[in-house]
Design a protein around this motif. Sequence first.
Motif, PDB file in Angstrom:
ATOM      1  N   TYR A   1      -4.417   1.447   2.331  1.00 29.83           N
ATOM      2  CA  TYR A   1      -3.723   1.579   3.741  1.00 29.83           C
ATOM      3  C   TYR A   1      -4.562   1.233   4.711  1.00 29.83           C
ATOM      4  CZ  TYR A   1      -0.153   1.492  -0.379  1.00 29.83           C
ATOM      5  OH  TYR A   1       0.902   1.674  -1.269  1.00 29.83           O
TER       6      TYR A   1
ATOM      7  N   ASP B   1      -0.358  -9.038   0.205  1.00 32.49           N
ATOM      8  CA  ASP B   1      -1.779  -8.611   0.685  1.00 32.49           C
ATOM      9  C   ASP B   1      -1.553  -7.713   1.359  1.00 32.49           C
ATOM     10  OD1 ASP B   1      -3.893 -10.712  -1.469  1.00 32.49           O
ATOM     11  OD2 ASP B   1      -2.645  -9.265  -1.935  1.00 32.49           O
TER      12      ASP B   1
ATOM     13  N   TRP C   1       1.266  -3.722   3.218  1.00 36.30           N
ATOM     14  CA  TRP C   1       1.423  -4.205   2.534  1.00 36.30           C
ATOM     15  C   TRP C   1       2.342  -4.500   1.572  1.00 36.30           C
ATOM     16  CZ3 TRP C   1       0.639  -3.221  -2.746  1.00 36.30           C
ATOM     17  CH2 TRP C   1      -0.110  -2.234  -3.051  1.00 36.30           C
ATOM     18  N   ASP C   2       2.294  -2.851   1.419  1.00 34.10           N
ATOM     19  CA  ASP C   2       3.607  -3.271  -0.161  1.00 34.10           C
ATOM     20  C   ASP C   2       5.057  -2.743   0.589  1.00 34.10           C
ATOM     21  OD1 ASP C   2       2.509   0.217  -0.758  1.00 34.10           O
ATOM     22  OD2 ASP C   2       2.713  -0.586   0.952  1.00 34.10           O
TER      23      ASP C   2
ATOM     24  N   ARG D   1      -4.182  -5.269   0.911  1.00 32.47           N
ATOM     25  CA  ARG D   1      -4.649  -4.098  -0.688  1.00 32.47           C
ATOM     26  C   ARG D   1      -5.684  -3.917  -1.561  1.00 32.47           C
ATOM     27  NH1 ARG D   1      -1.636  -6.372  -5.506  1.00 32.47           N
ATOM     28  NH2 ARG D   1      -2.751  -8.440  -5.291  1.00 32.47           N
ATOM     29  N   PRO D   2      -5.354  -2.661  -2.411  1.00 32.80           N
ATOM     30  CA  PRO D   2      -4.714  -2.161  -2.222  1.00 32.80           C
ATOM     31  C   PRO D   2      -4.463  -0.355  -1.757  1.00 32.80           C
ATOM     32  CG  PRO D   2      -5.977  -1.373  -3.922  1.00 32.80           C
ATOM     33  CD  PRO D   2      -7.020  -2.729  -3.200  1.00 32.80           C
TER      34      PRO D   2
END
Lengths: 113, 125
Positions: free
Chosen positions: B107, B31, B53-54, B104-105
């Motif tokens: 940026y 997250d 996070w991703d 998250r989700p």
Amino acid sequence: DIVMTQSPDSLPVSLGERATINCKSSQSLLYSSNNKNYLAWYQQKPGQPPKLLIYWASTRDSGVPDRFSGSGSGTDFTLTISSLQAEDVAVYYCQQYYSTPYTFGQGTKLEIK
Amino acid sequence: EVQLVESGGLVVQPGGSLRLSCAASGFTFHDYAMHWVRQAPGKGLEWVSLISWDGGWTYYADSVKGRFTISRDNSKNSLYLQMDSLRAEDTALYYCAKDGIAARPNYYYYYMDVWGKGTTVTVSS
């Protein structure tokens, strides 16, 4: 890049007295869409990692004593310790998170007079 | 308890490579954005890199851009810093730090609220 300048570099203060550290940014850290200043303060004691004290320029992190306070907006900010305790001896850094690259001030060494 | 533990610091020759790791626990790793920050001996703090996070977005200080690569493995709750073409001026204590707000989700990136104890990198012949 945003340049962060702290003053003074070194600050001797007597126990129980007020300590004030200043931080100036080369451009405004106030984000107009949410009216927040993207400025944090950290405390670093010898041999330890930095510890977050203040974020959004004036919000104390959880567990931080209320003798620590942050103020200011735009380009000029202040960290105040209302009554210096022996355990407050440390180097204090301001940091902007308004834009990358993130940048820190050079640090202010707080010591007991 | 939120915890970050760095590892991988070594003595390496100029021009060499090194990979630092940061093991995270006590929070929902995927997250949060994550950071690397370094501190040269006796000097102040220098932000090095940030990863979303991703892992889809990465950012670097000019001093390391093109030489360092930040990455993460959310399945292992781990953050990495691949350091290539090392120079003497990269000698420092390297900290990993957690972003302060679960983005998250989105940026967005914020202050660093939890720091590890650091791992030492020395670049010397």
